[in-house]
Design an enzyme around this catalytic site. Sequence first.
Site, PDB file in Angstrom:
ATOM      1  N   ASP A   5      20.385  14.979  28.657  1.00 54.67           N
ATOM      2  CA  ASP A   5      21.346  15.188  29.730  1.00 54.67           C
ATOM      3  C   ASP A   5      22.585  14.379  29.377  1.00 54.67           C
ATOM      4  OD1 ASP A   5      21.221  16.160  32.923  1.00 54.67           O
ATOM      5  OD2 ASP A   5      22.668  14.561  32.508  1.00 54.67           O
ATOM      6  N   SER A  22      11.001  29.046  40.779  1.00 58.96           N
ATOM      7  CA  SER A  22      10.999  28.707  42.197  1.00 58.96           C
ATOM      8  C   SER A  22      10.021  27.563  42.433  1.00 58.96           C
ATOM      9  CB  SER A  22      10.600  29.921  43.038  1.00 58.96           C
ATOM     10  OG  SER A  22      10.633  29.610  44.417  1.00 58.96           O
ATOM     11  N   LYS A  25      13.853  36.878  40.207  1.00 56.59           N
ATOM     12  CA  LYS A  25      14.195  35.671  40.963  1.00 56.59           C
ATOM     13  C   LYS A  25      15.376  35.933  41.903  1.00 56.59           C
ATOM     14  CE  LYS A  25      14.064  31.234  41.997  1.00 56.59           C
ATOM     15  NZ  LYS A  25      15.405  30.807  42.356  1.00 56.59           N
ATOM     16  N   GLU A  45      14.355  35.430  50.522  1.00 58.50           N
ATOM     17  CA  GLU A  45      14.360  34.088  51.123  1.00 58.50           C
ATOM     18  C   GLU A  45      15.470  33.950  52.165  1.00 58.50           C
ATOM     19  OE1 GLU A  45      16.000  30.220  49.135  1.00 58.50           O
ATOM     20  OE2 GLU A  45      13.955  30.544  48.404  1.00 58.50           O
TER      21      GLU A  45
END
Length: 301
Positions: free
Chosen positions: A30, A121, A173, A180
Amino acid sequence: MDLGMVGLGRMGANMAQRLVRGGHRAVGYDPGAQARERAAQAGVDAVDSLQALVAALSAPRAVWLMVPAGQAVDDTLAQLLPLLAPGDTVIDGGNSNYKDSVRRAEQLAQAGLHYLDCGTSGGVWGLSEGYSLMIGGDADAAERLRPLLETLAPTPDRGWGRVGPNGAGHYTKMIHNGIEYGLMQAYAEGFAIMQRKAEFGLDLHQVAQIWRHGSVVRSWLLDLSADALGRNPTLEGIAPYVADSGEGRWTVAEAIDLDVAAPVITASLLERLRSREKDSYADKLLAAMRNEFGGHAVKAG
């Protein structure tokens, strides 16, 4: 089996940590030093460059991207491509648009690389509960990663699978997130109606707890709603502003492209947009029209 994880935000770091707990080796990168430090404390082999990450992985390599959708994915791929070798696999576990995933898969295939788009998810609970993984791409490449996918999933035989060719994972997704939106909106509206029925003095946390067991509308979203209402019954300190990640918009656009009626998902998206209007011109005009045709009073703003 080892895996390189690019992007050690909360979800990426949690996924890497779940792999480590499952007996795998996770090498993480990162650009933020604090993110690398947190991941290292969780057992992830954190490195300070993409070059170091690729060098630390055994061939054929598998590199999982958990970076923001859009240009950030393309920028990361541009840096990774010269470092990888034919037979390596790149997995995009973020919320990329499925059309971008198809394009990227074709680009990497020209270099002899596999590209898997993985709709992911599970949110912040994935570390303990596991992740739902919807995978698009080459079947053999997905099968090679089976040990990692089985560890990330809730159980080895549940909650994950290859759903189709490149693009299918992120497409699935996208639709998941559209659904959702509708579910969340229905819960929100129902609880708002009950909250407005002041003469009954309903304990909304109690109602949510009752519904959680045996009811037709029980779900994980209801479980989370019950937790939130238990901590903060009046939702004090929470602004009525609902953001969106973009996947609801893509779902609505896809429904239009395919001539599929999706009124619930569309309405839930529009309600999110409406929640952000602090000074609604449309509502002012509605009030003005009522005054013009019916003489109805207008409140001063």
